[in-house]
Design a protein around this motif. Structure first.
Motif, PDB file in Angstrom:
ATOM      1  N   ALA A 182     -29.225  25.799  16.021  1.00 28.86           N
ATOM      2  CA  ALA A 182     -29.377  25.952  14.568  1.00 28.86           C
ATOM      3  C   ALA A 182     -28.633  24.840  13.833  1.00 28.86           C
ATOM      4  CB  ALA A 182     -28.864  27.323  14.134  1.00 28.86           C
ATOM      5  N   VAL A 183     -27.469  24.462  14.366  1.00 28.38           N
ATOM      6  CA  VAL A 183     -26.729  23.344  13.762  1.00 28.38           C
ATOM      7  C   VAL A 183     -27.539  22.054  13.915  1.00 28.38           C
ATOM      8  CG1 VAL A 183     -24.654  21.901  13.942  1.00 28.38           C
ATOM      9  CG2 VAL A 183     -24.438  24.388  14.097  1.00 28.38           C
ATOM     10  N   LEU A 184     -28.096  21.866  15.097  1.00 30.30           N
ATOM     11  CA  LEU A 184     -28.912  20.670  15.363  1.00 30.30           C
ATOM     12  C   LEU A 184     -30.065  20.581  14.364  1.00 30.30           C
ATOM     13  CD1 LEU A 184     -29.824  18.277  17.195  1.00 30.30           C
ATOM     14  CD2 LEU A 184     -31.031  19.936  18.594  1.00 30.30           C
ATOM     15  N   THR A 185     -30.743  21.723  14.123  1.00 28.93           N
ATOM     16  CA  THR A 185     -31.867  21.766  13.199  1.00 28.93           C
ATOM     17  C   THR A 185     -31.421  21.390  11.779  1.00 28.93           C
ATOM     18  OG1 THR A 185     -32.727  23.550  14.551  1.00 28.93           O
ATOM     19  CG2 THR A 185     -33.793  23.231  12.416  1.00 28.93           C
ATOM     20  N   LEU A 186     -30.224  21.839  11.403  1.00 29.72           N
ATOM     21  CA  LEU A 186     -29.703  21.535  10.066  1.00 29.72           C
ATOM     22  C   LEU A 186     -29.411  20.047   9.882  1.00 29.72           C
ATOM     23  CD1 LEU A 186     -26.966  24.167   9.003  1.00 29.72           C
ATOM     24  CD2 LEU A 186     -29.030  23.536   7.755  1.00 29.72           C
ATOM     25  N   VAL A 187     -28.793  19.443  10.911  1.00 29.60           N
ATOM     26  CA  VAL A 187     -28.309  18.069  10.718  1.00 29.60           C
ATOM     27  C   VAL A 187     -29.325  16.989  11.089  1.00 29.60           C
ATOM     28  CG1 VAL A 187     -25.892  18.745  11.069  1.00 29.60           C
ATOM     29  CG2 VAL A 187     -27.206  17.893  13.000  1.00 29.60           C
ATOM     30  N   ARG A 188     -30.370  17.383  11.846  1.00 25.33           N
ATOM     31  CA  ARG A 188     -31.331  16.379  12.330  1.00 25.33           C
ATOM     32  C   ARG A 188     -32.005  15.649  11.159  1.00 25.33           C
ATOM     33  NH1 ARG A 188     -34.727  18.488  17.091  1.00 25.33           N
ATOM     34  NH2 ARG A 188     -35.288  20.011  15.502  1.00 25.33           N
ATOM     35  N   GLY A 189     -32.014  14.333  11.237  1.00 29.23           N
ATOM     36  CA  GLY A 189     -32.709  13.526  10.234  1.00 29.23           C
ATOM     37  C   GLY A 189     -31.963  13.402   8.911  1.00 29.23           C
ATOM     38  N   ARG A 190     -30.771  13.961   8.813  1.00 29.56           N
ATOM     39  CA  ARG A 190     -30.021  13.857   7.555  1.00 29.56           C
ATOM     40  C   ARG A 190     -29.179  12.594   7.527  1.00 29.56           C
ATOM     41  NH1 ARG A 190     -29.711  18.469   3.791  1.00 29.56           N
ATOM     42  NH2 ARG A 190     -27.988  17.248   2.968  1.00 29.56           N
ATOM     43  N   GLU A 191     -29.086  11.986   6.355  1.00 28.76           N
ATOM     44  CA  GLU A 191     -28.180  10.849   6.186  1.00 28.76           C
ATOM     45  C   GLU A 191     -26.748  11.369   6.331  1.00 28.76           C
ATOM     46  OE1 GLU A 191     -28.972   7.601   5.630  1.00 28.76           O
ATOM     47  OE2 GLU A 191     -31.016   8.283   6.049  1.00 28.76           O
ATOM     48  N   PRO A 192     -25.847  10.550   6.917  1.00 30.11           N
ATOM     49  CA  PRO A 192     -24.452  10.989   7.014  1.00 30.11           C
ATOM     50  C   PRO A 192     -23.878  11.257   5.615  1.00 30.11           C
ATOM     51  CG  PRO A 192     -24.816   8.947   8.239  1.00 30.11           C
ATOM     52  CD  PRO A 192     -26.077   9.234   7.486  1.00 30.11           C
ATOM     53  N   ASP A 193     -23.303  12.425   5.415  1.00 31.74           N
ATOM     54  CA  ASP A 193     -22.752  12.821   4.120  1.00 31.74           C
ATOM     55  C   ASP A 193     -21.562  13.747   4.396  1.00 31.74           C
ATOM     56  OD1 ASP A 193     -22.073  14.147   1.817  1.00 31.74           O
ATOM     57  OD2 ASP A 193     -24.069  14.998   1.448  1.00 31.74           O
ATOM     58  N   PRO A 194     -20.351  13.279   4.073  1.00 31.80           N
ATOM     59  CA  PRO A 194     -19.147  14.026   4.461  1.00 31.80           C
ATOM     60  C   PRO A 194     -19.151  15.482   3.982  1.00 31.80           C
ATOM     61  CG  PRO A 194     -18.565  11.892   3.515  1.00 31.80           C
ATOM     62  CD  PRO A 194     -20.040  12.034   3.365  1.00 31.80           C
ATOM     63  N   GLN A 195     -19.581  15.733   2.744  1.00 29.54           N
ATOM     64  CA  GLN A 195     -19.529  17.112   2.244  1.00 29.54           C
ATOM     65  C   GLN A 195     -20.545  17.996   2.966  1.00 29.54           C
ATOM     66  OE1 GLN A 195     -17.105  18.352   0.246  1.00 29.54           O
ATOM     67  NE2 GLN A 195     -17.964  20.310   0.898  1.00 29.54           N
ATOM     68  N   PHE A 196     -21.735  17.417   3.218  1.00 30.81           N
ATOM     69  CA  PHE A 196     -22.754  18.172   3.959  1.00 30.81           C
ATOM     70  C   PHE A 196     -22.221  18.557   5.340  1.00 30.81           C
ATOM     71  CE2 PHE A 196     -26.244  17.823   7.131  1.00 30.81           C
ATOM     72  CZ  PHE A 196     -26.921  18.980   6.799  1.00 30.81           C
ATOM     73  N   HIS A 197     -21.586  17.610   6.018  1.00 33.64           N
ATOM     74  CA  HIS A 197     -21.047  17.889   7.350  1.00 33.64           C
ATOM     75  C   HIS A 197     -19.953  18.959   7.299  1.00 33.64           C
ATOM     76  CE1 HIS A 197     -22.492  14.177   9.825  1.00 33.64           C
ATOM     77  NE2 HIS A 197     -23.472  14.931   9.376  1.00 33.64           N
ATOM     78  N   ALA A 198     -19.123  18.885   6.275  1.00 31.68           N
ATOM     79  CA  ALA A 198     -18.059  19.883   6.130  1.00 31.68           C
ATOM     80  C   ALA A 198     -18.660  21.270   5.891  1.00 31.68           C
ATOM     81  CB  ALA A 198     -17.136  19.505   4.973  1.00 31.68           C
ATOM     82  N   ASP A 199     -19.719  21.326   5.088  1.00 30.97           N
ATOM     83  CA  ASP A 199     -20.373  22.615   4.812  1.00 30.97           C
ATOM     84  C   ASP A 199     -21.012  23.186   6.084  1.00 30.97           C
ATOM     85  OD1 ASP A 199     -19.607  22.287   2.194  1.00 30.97           O
ATOM     86  OD2 ASP A 199     -21.581  21.613   1.486  1.00 30.97           O
ATOM     87  N   VAL A 200     -21.590  22.301   6.901  1.00 33.56           N
ATOM     88  CA  VAL A 200     -22.194  22.757   8.159  1.00 33.56           C
ATOM     89  C   VAL A 200     -21.093  23.250   9.108  1.00 33.56           C
ATOM     90  CG1 VAL A 200     -23.496  22.058  10.209  1.00 33.56           C
ATOM     91  CG2 VAL A 200     -24.213  21.241   7.948  1.00 33.56           C
ATOM     92  N   ALA A 201     -19.986  22.493   9.180  1.00 34.65           N
ATOM     93  CA  ALA A 201     -18.859  22.914  10.037  1.00 34.65           C
ATOM     94  C   ALA A 201     -18.384  24.296   9.600  1.00 34.65           C
ATOM     95  CB  ALA A 201     -17.723  21.899   9.948  1.00 34.65           C
ATOM     96  N   ARG A 202     -18.300  24.489   8.300  1.00 33.55           N
ATOM     97  CA  ARG A 202     -17.846  25.772   7.764  1.00 33.55           C
ATOM     98  C   ARG A 202     -18.811  26.906   8.165  1.00 33.55           C
ATOM     99  NH1 ARG A 202     -13.788  27.987   4.225  1.00 33.55           N
ATOM    100  NH2 ARG A 202     -14.358  30.157   4.315  1.00 33.55           N
ATOM    101  N   ALA A 203     -20.112  26.615   8.040  1.00 35.87           N
ATOM    102  CA  ALA A 203     -21.118  27.628   8.389  1.00 35.87           C
ATOM    103  C   ALA A 203     -21.035  27.963   9.884  1.00 35.87           C
ATOM    104  CB  ALA A 203     -22.516  27.106   8.043  1.00 35.87           C
ATOM    105  N   PHE A 204     -20.823  26.939  10.700  1.00 38.04           N
ATOM    106  CA  PHE A 204     -20.720  27.165  12.152  1.00 38.04           C
ATOM    107  C   PHE A 204     -19.492  28.010  12.486  1.00 38.04           C
ATOM    108  CE2 PHE A 204     -18.538  26.055  16.055  1.00 38.04           C
ATOM    109  CZ  PHE A 204     -19.468  26.487  16.994  1.00 38.04           C
ATOM    110  N   VAL A 205     -18.350  27.614  11.938  1.00 38.23           N
ATOM    111  CA  VAL A 205     -17.110  28.338  12.247  1.00 38.23           C
ATOM    112  C   VAL A 205     -17.224  29.785  11.775  1.00 38.23           C
ATOM    113  CG1 VAL A 205     -14.640  28.485  11.736  1.00 38.23           C
ATOM    114  CG2 VAL A 205     -15.663  26.273  12.257  1.00 38.23           C
ATOM    115  N   ASP A 206     -17.742  29.982  10.566  1.00 38.01           N
ATOM    116  CA  ASP A 206     -17.870  31.349  10.046  1.00 38.01           C
ATOM    117  C   ASP A 206     -18.754  32.210  10.955  1.00 38.01           C
ATOM    118  OD1 ASP A 206     -16.204  30.795   7.968  1.00 38.01           O
ATOM    119  OD2 ASP A 206     -17.774  30.586   6.444  1.00 38.01           O
ATOM    120  N   ALA A 207     -19.859  31.631  11.431  1.00 35.44           N
ATOM    121  CA  ALA A 207     -20.778  32.389  12.292  1.00 35.44           C
ATOM    122  C   ALA A 207     -20.120  32.709  13.642  1.00 35.44           C
ATOM    123  CB  ALA A 207     -22.065  31.588  12.512  1.00 35.44           C
ATOM    124  N   ALA A 208     -19.511  31.709  14.263  1.00 31.76           N
ATOM    125  CA  ALA A 208     -18.888  31.915  15.585  1.00 31.76           C
ATOM    126  C   ALA A 208     -17.756  32.933  15.487  1.00 31.76           C
ATOM    127  CB  ALA A 208     -18.369  30.580  16.125  1.00 31.76           C
TER     128      ALA A 208
END
Ligand code: KG4
Ligand code: ZN
Length: 341
Positions: free
Chosen positions: A218-244
């Protein structure tokens, strides 16, 4: 009895000196190979084995020196016999058996996860048996019912990736280094909660099993094809940690409820995770159970937990001194904890 503990199952060489009579850790030292493996994005087994060989003797001398003890005073040599990387395990096992033979003392093979599981016994506030143990490392995610040292019943485990593995793979997808757990955890702190919703695999299943590979996908699907963006990555990290974290906490609560136990031990590298500790603290206050952790420096791999596990299991060991007749040894790269009981 003075026990030398040796850990060499993966990318840390850990040595420790434990006084089994007084129940006291006298000294411990760790050499981490993280910097060496970083360039490859993960542990290179052959490099790990060779580095363990280089570090074992100086570290053993170091802990003896720190404690002001002599090698002749050692009563047993405990080492990680498995699970882990075969070559890395062999480096520690060969050193342990060689030293045990030279001194005429027993060599004690310890299960790595038993070491993690019993490591909170070395803390200022040790748990009392029985308890539930959540073992969360790079290779394991298991819930165990522990009635005594050496008495382990597997209640549930991951069906695919381990929690630490999911952290490490997510770190890679987010362009963070190895090992990924601490980096993902830190990045998640600046992420906005709820900006991305990731699945909570198996959270409502009636069993005590886990599954983390879908979360990583699910993380792979979110980040695939996205331009590097620090806030986006932080939000994804947050979503991953919260889920795990939500899944891990839910299954711990379920295990405590099913068994009627009131104590939870959390051990293994992921047990150092800040967000997991905070969420378990909240759940413990709400549901009325206690949580026990190893001291922070003993959360990841170390020799102290190996010496301590050996000390707590002396009663079920063959403590014959190592002589020319019994110097043969083997390691168990794959090894179920339940098999030792
Ligand atoms: O127990 P450990 O040191 O070695 C194994 O036996 O595997 O665990 C290492 C794992 C790695 O996957 C690492 O990324 C993870 O534990 N880890 C963490 C944290 N510190 C280490 N995961 C999440 N948050 C952390 N703070
Ligand atoms: Zn470990």
């Amino acid at each position: 009895m003075l026990i030398l503990g040796i850990e060499s199952s993966c990318d840390e060489t850990g040595l420790a000196l434990y006084d089994a009579t007084a129940g006291k850790l006298l000294a411990h030292a760790i050499h981490s190979q993280v910097a060496m493996h970083e360039a490859y994005g993960g542990v290179v087994p052959e490099l790990a084995s060779r580095d363990h060989i280089r570090r074992l003797v100086p570290l053993a001398r170091g802990v003896l020196g720190q404690a002001g003890r002599r090698v002749e005073e050692l009563g047993a040599i405990a080492y990680t016999q498995g699970p882990g990387l075969a070559g890395a395990l062999l480096a520690g096992a060969a050193f342990a058996h060689g030293l045990a033979f030279a001194l005429g003392v027993p060599a004690i093979g310890v299960h790595h996860m038993e070491g993690h599981l019993l490591s909170p016994m070395l803390s200022a506030r040790p748990p009392k048996f029985p308890f539930i143990a959540l073992l969360v490392s790079g290779g394991h995610t298991q819930l165990m019912k522990v009635t005594a040292a050496g008495s382990y019943e597997l209640l549930g485990e991951t069906l695919d990736d381990a929690a630490g593995e999911a952290f490490d793979k997510t770190a890679k997808l987010l362009g963070l280094g190895y090992p990924g757990g601490p980096a993902v955890s830190k990045l998640a702190e600046s992420g906005v909660p709820g900006r991305h919703k990731l699945p909570r695999p198996m959270i409502n299943s009636d069993d005590l099993d886990f599954s983390f590979s879908g979360l990583k996908t699910a993380v792979l699907t979110l980040v695939r094809g996205r331009e590097p963006d620090p806030q986006f990555h932080a939000d994804v990290a947050r979503a991953f940690v919260d889920a795990a974290v939500e899944v891990l906490v839910a299954k711990c609560v379920k295990a405590l409820k099913k068994t009627g136990m009131k104590s939870l031990v959390v051990a293994g590298g992921v047990g150092a995770n800040k967000q997991l500790r905070a969420a378990l603290g909240t759940a413990a206050a709400e549901k009325g159970f206690e949580v026990f952790y190893p001291e922070p420096e003993l959360c990841t791999d170390n020799g102290a937990m190996i010496a301590c596990a050996a000390a707590l299991s002396l009663h079920r060991r063959n403590l014959a001194p190592t002589t020319g007749a019994n110097t043969g040894f083997s390691v168990h790269p794959r090894w179920n904890l339940e098999e030792i009981t």
